[in-house]
Scaffold this motif. Structure first.
Motif, PDB file in Angstrom:
ATOM      1  N   ALA A   1      -7.372  12.431   6.320  1.00  0.00           N
ATOM      2  CA  ALA A   1      -5.944  12.635   6.580  1.00  0.00           C
ATOM      3  C   ALA A   1      -5.192  11.303   6.582  1.00  0.00           C
ATOM      4  N   SER A   2      -5.854  10.284   6.981  1.00  0.00           N
ATOM      5  CA  SER A   2      -5.187   8.981   6.975  1.00  0.00           C
ATOM      6  C   SER A   2      -5.782   8.080   5.900  1.00  0.00           C
TER       7      SER A   2
ATOM      8  N   TYR B   1      -7.889   4.755   4.646  1.00  0.00           N
ATOM      9  CA  TYR B   1      -7.716   3.373   5.088  1.00  0.00           C
ATOM     10  C   TYR B   1      -6.252   2.982   4.971  1.00  0.00           C
ATOM     11  N   VAL B   2      -5.702   2.423   6.023  1.00  0.00           N
ATOM     12  CA  VAL B   2      -4.333   1.913   5.999  1.00  0.00           C
ATOM     13  C   VAL B   2      -4.381   0.428   6.357  1.00  0.00           C
TER      14      VAL B   2
ATOM     15  N   ALA C   1       6.872   5.360   2.780  1.00  0.00           N
ATOM     16  CA  ALA C   1       7.887   6.064   3.566  1.00  0.00           C
ATOM     17  C   ALA C   1       8.673   5.074   4.431  1.00  0.00           C
ATOM     18  N   ILE C   2       7.982   4.068   4.928  1.00  0.00           N
ATOM     19  CA  ILE C   2       8.643   3.082   5.771  1.00  0.00           C
ATOM     20  C   ILE C   2       9.410   2.074   4.916  1.00  0.00           C
TER      21      ILE C   2
ATOM     22  N   TYR D   1      -1.474   6.690  11.268  1.00  0.00           N
ATOM     23  CA  TYR D   1      -1.885   6.341   9.910  1.00  0.00           C
ATOM     24  C   TYR D   1      -1.814   7.497   8.926  1.00  0.00           C
ATOM     25  N   ILE D   2      -1.330   8.640   9.386  1.00  0.00           N
ATOM     26  CA  ILE D   2      -1.200   9.771   8.473  1.00  0.00           C
ATOM     27  C   ILE D   2       0.031   9.591   7.593  1.00  0.00           C
ATOM     28  N   PHE D   3       0.276  10.545   6.730  1.00  0.00           N
ATOM     29  CA  PHE D   3       1.396  10.449   5.804  1.00  0.00           C
ATOM     30  C   PHE D   3       2.706  10.152   6.538  1.00  0.00           C
ATOM     31  N   ALA D   4       3.471   9.233   5.989  1.00  0.00           N
ATOM     32  CA  ALA D   4       4.774   8.814   6.544  1.00  0.00           C
ATOM     33  C   ALA D   4       4.642   8.125   7.901  1.00  0.00           C
ATOM     34  N   GLN D   5       3.429   7.950   8.352  1.00  0.00           N
ATOM     35  CA  GLN D   5       3.155   7.220   9.602  1.00  0.00           C
ATOM     36  C   GLN D   5       4.032   7.698  10.747  1.00  0.00           C
TER      37      GLN D   5
ATOM     38  N   GLN E   1       0.813  -1.212   0.000  1.00  0.00           N
ATOM     39  CA  GLN E   1       0.000   0.000   0.000  1.00  0.00           C
ATOM     40  C   GLN E   1       0.849   1.266   0.000  1.00  0.00           C
TER      41      GLN E   1
ATOM     42  N   ARG F   1       0.580   4.079   1.404  1.00  0.00           N
ATOM     43  CA  ARG F   1       0.855   4.714   2.690  1.00  0.00           C
ATOM     44  C   ARG F   1       2.133   4.191   3.351  1.00  0.00           C
ATOM     45  N   TYR F   2       2.525   2.998   2.986  1.00  0.00           N
ATOM     46  CA  TYR F   2       3.694   2.399   3.618  1.00  0.00           C
ATOM     47  C   TYR F   2       5.023   2.765   2.955  1.00  0.00           C
TER      48      TYR F   2
END
Lengths: 215, 473
Positions: free
Chosen positions: B266-267, B269-270, A75-76, B330-334, A70, A72-73
């Motif tokens: 802002a987050s 679904y993650v 960056a990690i 869960y936002i950008f870059a967690q 995904q 969102r991941y």
């Protein structure tokens, strides 16, 4: 936990990347444990597995990082590209969108990985013949144009999984060993002296190398 | 019900019931807390003893443990030996070069003692519907008492939320968990007479949201991505549990997650948030099942539609309240996760320097294993029934559970200390850390985990230099 196979000549770090749901985790479990789960849970962050193979009588240990697909991941997960000498960029032959996103993944690699990283494009789920959405030739052409190696696999029926890993590890091995012939390293450490082409320094297990030459 | 209430009331008045004070097990009683702080520098050993004394009740809460009393005995011994060894290491600290290492050693003893005589129960994928069925007579009585206590609180005209939190912290009996969770999550109002109305309104609100955003022909492109990702993840979330293979169940999860995601742009679904739905879903599903129903094989579509809709709405609202506490995960870059992972690392460095060095030496990065612990609140590391027990405590902590979670993770890591130290390379460590053997864990293990977490939090959170080498003498 299978830690006794710590005698090896080369240790290569390889990452598995690609969209969510293309079968990265199953490729990994098929290669390292010969297992396949039809419904394997989504990968959170990164997961690690390892296996050793033989090339030219040398033992090559692959340290493989499976990453979450995904967005969102990113960056990690991109932090894990550092030090990787190989990447399997996986898409699903039955889902065209996952193939379209290959370009984005290539950009990710360019931005975060070593510039000489060996990349293999992998079209997974080749068992889904009747659902094929990405023609083999199209992907092959794309791979050639971008200097990637290419293979189609099925983690489900095991087709080409072994070959895929074998090929990429062999390719990395050739580059690294040629490099060693060109620039003989000092001592027994595999340590590139100049800038190019592949930096394996972070993944060399110096303990084991030392053990080998002292015993 | 009424009889129970009467019994409970009189017991409370007589002060003979269970434990007399209102104090939460594991929390220092107020007077001692003050004393402890005041004397910390001058007499660390005795003040620590005070602290240990004041929280020792945390080690005694096992009365809702489904699997008997064996754990209780062990935990008491462990509590004592751990306290003694910590005291010793504190006494010796003045002269010692590496005090944190010493504490580490004592922790080992405690942990290994704790790990040895584990009773082995068959792993149950889903929790039982009634907790009393597997109990011995005495624990069942205890449990009845506890249930009555909860009921008295819940059924009073105006809820004393603090008291409910204190009571819930050490575990909520399965019979009254659904309403307790609704109240702890702030989903139900404190006023008893307003509750039914509020519940009906919120349930209606949820289904209006579903009509408005989910049941539409064309979603816009960003929502389409969200939907696609959820749709990929749901079928594979609990592959071993038949319940989650039912289409009706999967659709419930999809709606809940989709509505949550578009309400939290802002987050969004993650991956992993889906796992956080499960405990709520199971707890509210349990409520509508009879004790004859088998949770694993119940056909959702055979239940009354009204009931199923309520389960879904309640799950949604409680999940929403719960996730409010960890939005930054869960936002950008967690960033929330990155920060918590760093805090965990600092914590372990201070608590157990030798374990930390061991991990460092073999190239283990905390992000590699604890990212998932933070992102999924340990749901991937624990059996589902244990996650539910853990959430009793988290919901009781209200807004501060995210902070407690760090300490739970620290206690969790330290729990495997000896096994980790036995691993001599990166590969062995990583594989162990990714597959920690918790299959046989019970509520009792979680009770000990949170008690240890609380102890760590008390010891380290407000004392940034505690056990910092050479700084305090």
């Amino acid at each position: 936990m299978g830690t006794r196979d710590d005698e090896y000549d080369y240790l290569f770090k390889v990452v598995l990347i690609g969209d969510s749901g293309v079968g990265k985790s199953n490729l990994l479990s098929r290669f390292t444990r010969n297992e396949f789960n039809l419904e394997s849970k989504s990968t959170i962050g990164v997961e690690f597995a390892t296996r050793s193979i033989q090339v030219d009588g040398k033992t090559i240990k692959a340290q493989i990082w499976d990453t979450a697909g995904q967005e969102r991941y990113r960056a990690i997960t991109s932090a894990y590209y550092r030090g990787a000498v190989g990447a399997l960029l996986v898409y699903d032959i039955a889902k065209h969108l996952t193939y379209e996103n290959v370009e984005r993944w290539l950009r990710e690699l360019r931005d975060h990985a070593d510039q000489n990283i060996v990349i293999m494009l992998v079209g997974n789920k080749s068992d889904l013949r009747h659902l094929r959405a990405v023609p083999t030739d199209e992907a092959k052409t794309f791979a050639e144009r971008n200097s990637l190696s290419f293979i189609e696999t099925s983690a489900l029926d095991s087709t080409n999984v072994e070959t895929a890993f074998q090929n990429i590890l062999t390719e990395i091995y050739r580059i690294v060993s040629q490099k060693q012939i060109r620039d003989p390293p000092e001592g027994d450490l595999i340590r590139p002296q100049n800038v190019e082409p592949i930096d394996v320094k972070p993944t060399v297990n110096s303990d084991s190398v030392r053990k080998q030459c002292c015993q | 019900m009424n009889e129970n209430d009467n019994v409970d009331q009189s017991d409370l008045k007589g002060g003979t019931f269970w434990k007399k004070q209102k104090a939460v097990p594991g929390r220092p009683s107020p007077q001692k807390e003050v004393k402890n702080v005041a004397h910390h520098n001058s007499a660390p050993a005795s003040s620590f003893q005070d602290f240990q004394e004041s929280v020792r009740d945390a080690w005694e809460i096992e009365d809702d443990d489904e699997f008997g009393v064996a754990d209780v005995k062990i935990s008491k011994q462990v509590a004592k030996s751990a306290a003694l060894s910590v005291l010793n290491s504190h006494r010796n600290r003045g002269a010692a070069k590496a005090p944190s290492a010493k504490t580490g050693v004592s922790a080992t003893n405690a942990k290994s003692a704790r790990g040895q005589p584990q009773i082995h129960v068959k792993p149950v994928l889903l929790p039982p519907i009634q907790s009393s069925s597997t109990k011995t007579a005495s624990t069942s009585e205890n449990n009845q008492g506890k249930i009555a206590k909860f009921q008295t609180l819940i059924e009073s005209p105006l809820l004393n939320l603090d008291e409910l939190r204190q009571l819930s912290w050490s575990g909520v009996p399965v019979e009254i968990r659904p309403n307790t969770w609704r109240l702890l999550a702030g989903y139900l109002p404190a006023s008893l007479e307003r509750r039914q109305q509020a519940l009906e309104r919120k349930r209606l609100d949820y289904w209006n949201l579903v009509n408005q955003y989910y049941d539409i022909k064309e979603r816009d492109e960003t929502h389409q991505d969200t939907y696609r990702q959820i749709h990929i993840d749901i079928p594979r979330m609990s592959p071993l549990i038949a319940l989650f293979q039912q289409k009706a169940v999967q659709e419930m999860f999809e709606r809940i997650l989709f509505i949550w995601a578009i309400r939290h742009p802002a987050s969004g679904y993650v991956q992993g948030i889906n796992d956080l739905v499960t405990p709520f879903f199971i707890v509210f599903l349990q409520e509508v099942l009879t004790s004859d129903d088998n949770m694993d094989s119940v056909e959702i579509s055979s239940l009354l539609e009204e009931k199923v809709k309520s389960i879904e709405a309640d799950t949604f609202w409680c999940l929403s309240k719960f996730l409010d506490g960890i939005q930054d995960n869960y936002i950008f870059a967690q960033l929330g996760i990155q920060q918590k992972v760093n805090q965990l690392k600092d914590l372990i460095q201070r608590i157990d320097g030798s374990l930390h060095k061991h991990l460092q030496k073999h190239g283990i990065d905390y992000l590699q294993f604890s990212f998932r612990w933070m992102n999924n609140l340990l749901t991937r590391e624990l059996p589902l029934r244990c996650s539910i027990r853990l959430w009793d405590t988290y919901l009781a902590e209200a807004d501060s559970y995210a902070s407690l979670h760090k300490y739970v993770c620290a206690a969790f890591l330290l729990n495997w200390r000896q096994q980790l130290l036995n691993e001599k390379d990166f590969q062995g460590l990583m594989l162990l850390l990714q597959n920690l053997p918790t299959q046989h864990w019970t509520d009792g293990d979680i009770g000990m985990l949170v008690a240890e977490a609380y102890r760590l939090k008390f010891t380290f959170a407000d004392a940034p230099n505690h056990l910092q080498t050479g700084e305090i003498s």
